[in-house]
Design a protein around this motif. Structure first.
Motif, PDB file in Angstrom:
ATOM      1  N   ILE A 190       0.724  -1.264   0.153  1.00  0.00           N
ATOM      2  CA  ILE A 190       0.089   0.001  -0.257  1.00  0.00           C
ATOM      3  C   ILE A 190       0.820   1.156  -0.155  1.00  0.00           C
ATOM      4  O   ILE A 190       0.384   2.111  -0.198  1.00  0.00           O
ATOM      5  CB  ILE A 190      -0.835  -0.143   1.224  1.00  0.00           C
ATOM      6  N   GLY A 191       2.254   1.164   0.446  1.00  0.00           N
ATOM      7  CA  GLY A 191       2.970   2.245   0.222  1.00  0.00           C
ATOM      8  C   GLY A 191       3.399   2.785   1.521  1.00  0.00           C
ATOM      9  O   GLY A 191       4.003   3.944   1.688  1.00  0.00           O
ATOM     10  N   ALA A 192       3.165   2.061   2.713  1.00  0.00           N
ATOM     11  CA  ALA A 192       3.487   2.453   4.266  1.00  0.00           C
ATOM     12  C   ALA A 192       4.961   1.857   4.201  1.00  0.00           C
ATOM     13  O   ALA A 192       5.536   1.230   3.718  1.00  0.00           O
ATOM     14  CB  ALA A 192       2.443   1.793   5.241  1.00  0.00           C
ATOM     15  N   ASN A 193       5.597   2.450   5.393  1.00  0.00           N
ATOM     16  CA  ASN A 193       6.950   2.024   5.877  1.00  0.00           C
ATOM     17  C   ASN A 193       6.620   1.167   7.006  1.00  0.00           C
ATOM     18  O   ASN A 193       6.030   1.635   8.201  1.00  0.00           O
ATOM     19  CB  ASN A 193       7.950   3.274   6.266  1.00  0.00           C
ATOM     20  N   VAL A 194       7.128   0.110   6.987  1.00  0.00           N
ATOM     21  CA  VAL A 194       6.635  -0.959   7.934  1.00  0.00           C
ATOM     22  C   VAL A 194       7.882  -0.989   8.881  1.00  0.00           C
ATOM     23  O   VAL A 194       9.219  -1.603   8.695  1.00  0.00           O
ATOM     24  CB  VAL A 194       6.240  -2.522   7.491  1.00  0.00           C
ATOM     25  N   ILE A 195       7.640  -1.370  10.407  1.00  0.00           N
ATOM     26  CA  ILE A 195       8.717  -1.378  11.264  1.00  0.00           C
ATOM     27  C   ILE A 195       8.192  -2.964  11.868  1.00  0.00           C
ATOM     28  O   ILE A 195       6.921  -2.974  12.354  1.00  0.00           O
ATOM     29  CB  ILE A 195       9.007  -0.475  12.174  1.00  0.00           C
ATOM     30  N   ALA A 196       9.163  -4.079  11.653  1.00  0.00           N
ATOM     31  CA  ALA A 196       8.535  -5.248  12.252  1.00  0.00           C
ATOM     32  C   ALA A 196       9.087  -5.449  13.772  1.00  0.00           C
ATOM     33  O   ALA A 196      10.375  -5.141  13.860  1.00  0.00           O
ATOM     34  CB  ALA A 196       8.962  -6.421  11.460  1.00  0.00           C
ATOM     35  N   VAL A 197       8.446  -5.848  14.575  1.00  0.00           N
ATOM     36  CA  VAL A 197       8.763  -5.889  16.071  1.00  0.00           C
ATOM     37  C   VAL A 197       8.803  -7.394  16.374  1.00  0.00           C
ATOM     38  O   VAL A 197       7.522  -8.002  16.345  1.00  0.00           O
ATOM     39  CB  VAL A 197       8.419  -5.135  16.938  1.00  0.00           C
ATOM     40  N   ASP A 198       9.701  -7.900  17.138  1.00  0.00           N
ATOM     41  CA  ASP A 198       9.516  -9.504  17.589  1.00  0.00           C
ATOM     42  C   ASP A 198      10.970  -9.699  18.320  1.00  0.00           C
ATOM     43  O   ASP A 198      11.702  -8.852  18.523  1.00  0.00           O
ATOM     44  CB  ASP A 198       9.502 -10.498  16.474  1.00  0.00           C
ATOM     45  N   LEU A 204      12.540 -11.686  12.334  1.00  0.00           N
ATOM     46  CA  LEU A 204      12.785 -10.237  11.818  1.00  0.00           C
ATOM     47  C   LEU A 204      13.483 -10.419  10.461  1.00  0.00           C
ATOM     48  O   LEU A 204      13.159  -9.444   9.528  1.00  0.00           O
ATOM     49  CB  LEU A 204      13.688  -9.570  12.839  1.00  0.00           C
ATOM     50  N   GLU A 205      14.279 -11.187  10.370  1.00  0.00           N
ATOM     51  CA  GLU A 205      15.006 -11.288   8.932  1.00  0.00           C
ATOM     52  C   GLU A 205      14.042 -11.578   7.699  1.00  0.00           C
ATOM     53  O   GLU A 205      14.113 -11.064   7.083  1.00  0.00           O
ATOM     54  CB  GLU A 205      16.024 -12.343   9.000  1.00  0.00           C
ATOM     55  N   PHE A 206      13.057 -12.517   8.246  1.00  0.00           N
ATOM     56  CA  PHE A 206      12.049 -12.845   7.463  1.00  0.00           C
ATOM     57  C   PHE A 206      10.977 -11.721   7.046  1.00  0.00           C
ATOM     58  O   PHE A 206      10.571 -11.500   5.749  1.00  0.00           O
ATOM     59  CB  PHE A 206      11.166 -14.200   7.867  1.00  0.00           C
ATOM     60  N   ALA A 207      10.828 -10.987   7.936  1.00  0.00           N
ATOM     61  CA  ALA A 207       9.936  -9.890   8.041  1.00  0.00           C
ATOM     62  C   ALA A 207      10.708  -8.960   6.780  1.00  0.00           C
ATOM     63  O   ALA A 207       9.965  -8.093   5.939  1.00  0.00           O
ATOM     64  CB  ALA A 207       9.747  -9.020   9.319  1.00  0.00           C
ATOM     65  N   LYS A 208      11.882  -8.617   7.002  1.00  0.00           N
ATOM     66  CA  LYS A 208      12.757  -7.613   6.114  1.00  0.00           C
ATOM     67  C   LYS A 208      12.415  -8.039   4.605  1.00  0.00           C
ATOM     68  O   LYS A 208      12.303  -7.375   3.442  1.00  0.00           O
ATOM     69  CB  LYS A 208      14.230  -7.616   6.557  1.00  0.00           C
ATOM     70  N   LYS A 209      12.479  -9.606   4.364  1.00  0.00           N
ATOM     71  CA  LYS A 209      12.286 -10.080   3.005  1.00  0.00           C
ATOM     72  C   LYS A 209      11.143  -9.737   2.280  1.00  0.00           C
ATOM     73  O   LYS A 209      10.827  -9.891   1.377  1.00  0.00           O
ATOM     74  CB  LYS A 209      12.769 -11.496   3.134  1.00  0.00           C
ATOM     75  N   VAL A 210      10.154  -9.778   3.462  1.00  0.00           N
ATOM     76  CA  VAL A 210       8.718  -9.622   2.831  1.00  0.00           C
ATOM     77  C   VAL A 210       8.330  -7.955   3.084  1.00  0.00           C
ATOM     78  O   VAL A 210       7.234  -7.528   2.757  1.00  0.00           O
ATOM     79  CB  VAL A 210       7.595 -10.468   3.518  1.00  0.00           C
ATOM     80  N   GLY A 211       9.294  -7.170   3.212  1.00  0.00           N
ATOM     81  CA  GLY A 211       9.071  -5.614   2.913  1.00  0.00           C
ATOM     82  C   GLY A 211       9.302  -4.590   4.160  1.00  0.00           C
ATOM     83  O   GLY A 211       9.431  -3.433   3.789  1.00  0.00           O
TER      84      GLY A 211
END
Ligand SMILES: [Zn+2]
Ligand SMILES: [Zn+2]
Length: 349
Positions: A190-198, A204-211
């Motif tokens: 959608i065009g947002a900047n996502v910060i993944a928290v875990d 977290l590495e996987f979260a980077k791979k999906v955006g």
């Protein structure tokens, strides 16, 4: 037919021959091609989940896709051989909420795998099927369909309809499991900047791979402080994909003024459905708190078209495909909060 049956809570599922499902006039028999294994299945398997304790014996599984095997005499929209996905929050189609397009909060809601037998089996029966099945677009395969069966579509509804995430906004997503990773991919599209928290670096590495554009390990850092620094003031949207006190609280506390918190995760048994919220802070900073549950069938066409056009790729979240015999190992991993990404059953023999 063969099925993985829950005979006793917290015991291994019994993979065995059971009688075939019976067809009703408004239902269809579905031949399963793929069924995802979800944390909600694990909750039901434990038998301690408020409001969702299935009758025993029971066949779990609610992230289903497959082909229509047989149709009831009143079915108008489907025929044998149709490729379909099964929404898991199913409405009667006639109550005020269904009529307004919100079948996910129907007054007479049913849920496959919970209120009736689900998809850990070769076949299942879907009641009221004209209102609660969606045809799959040509370009979407069964693996992708089941990968969006519950966690992905739940995340889609949470990000788009409840969180109203807009391009350029900062979205902090707590928990990089199935829902969190899905929300990361969707908010990014959608065009947002996502910060993944875990608390797990591999997740977290996987979260980077999906955006995700940034990650925070909340075991090593104070998550709200780290997010306020990354965003220069706070995120516009926080999503708790897990449903524990710490993640809910961190999601609310990481927000900028007038931020929106979306609660997708539900509490585990120990919390009994209750949590503490920082009320004064929420009032004075005008924080919104929205619950988000499943997804209404009215939102499926938009999501399916984004998947068909490869703008969203739920298949990328699938890390494992298994047979009916492999479900217990997945539950065991969930007990230990281990296991990466989404697991889908594709072998029903
Ligand atoms: Zn689920
Ligand atoms: Zn309804």
């Amino acid at each position: 037919m063969k099925a993985a049956v829950l005979d006793k809570f917290k015991e291994p599922l019994a993979v065995k021959e059971v009688s075939d499902p019976e067809l009703t006039s408004d239902g269809i028999i579905l031949k399963l091609k793929a069924t995802g294994v979800c944390r909600s299945d694990w909750h039901a398997w434990e038998g301690e989940w408020n409001g969702f304790i299935p009758p025993l014996p029971h066949i779990l599984g609610h992230e289903m896709s497959g082909t229509v095997e047989e149709v009831g005499k009143d079915i108008k929209n489907f025929k044998k051989g149709d490729r379909v996905i099964v929404p898991f929050t199913q409405g009667d189609g006639t109550c005020p909420h269904c009529l307004a397009g919100h079948s996910n909060v129907c007054n007479h809601q049913v849920m496959p795998g919970f209120t009736y037998n689900g998809g850990f089996a070769q076949y299942t029966h879907i009641p009221n099927a004209d209102r609660n099945l969606m045809k799959l677009p040509e370009g979407v395969d069964f693996l992708e369909a089941s990968a969006m069966g519950c966690r992905f579509m739940t995340a889609f509804h949470g990000v788009t309809s409840r969180g109203k995430v807009a391009p350029g906004e900062w979205v902090a997503i707590f928990g990089a499991g199935g829902v969190g990773l899905s929300a990361t991919q969707i908010a990014t599209a959608i065009g947002a900047n996502v910060i993944a928290v875990d608390i797990a670096d591999d997740k977290l590495e996987f979260a980077k791979k999906v955006g995700a554009v940034a990650t925070v390990n909340s075991k090593k850092e104070n998550a709200p402080e780290a997010i306020k620094e990354l965003t220069h003031g706070g995120a516009q949207v926080g999503i708790d994909a897990l449903g524990i006190q710490a993640t809910m609280l961190n999601s609310v506390l990481c927000l900028d003024k007038r931020g929106r918190h979306v609660q997708i995760g539900m509490t585990s048994f120990g919390d009994g459905g209750m949590m503490n919220i920082p009320l004064n802070e929420m009032v004075s900073r005008e924080i919104q708190f929205s619950g988000s549950f499943g997804m209404p069938i009215s939102e499926y066409p938009g999501m399916l078209q984004m998947v068909e056009k490869k703008r969203l790729q739920p298949g990328k979240l699938v890390k494992n495909t298994i047979s009916l015999n492999g479900i217990d190992k997945v539950f065991h991993d969930m007990t230990n909060f281990a296991g990466l990404g989404v697991t889908v059953i594709t072998d029903f023999d």
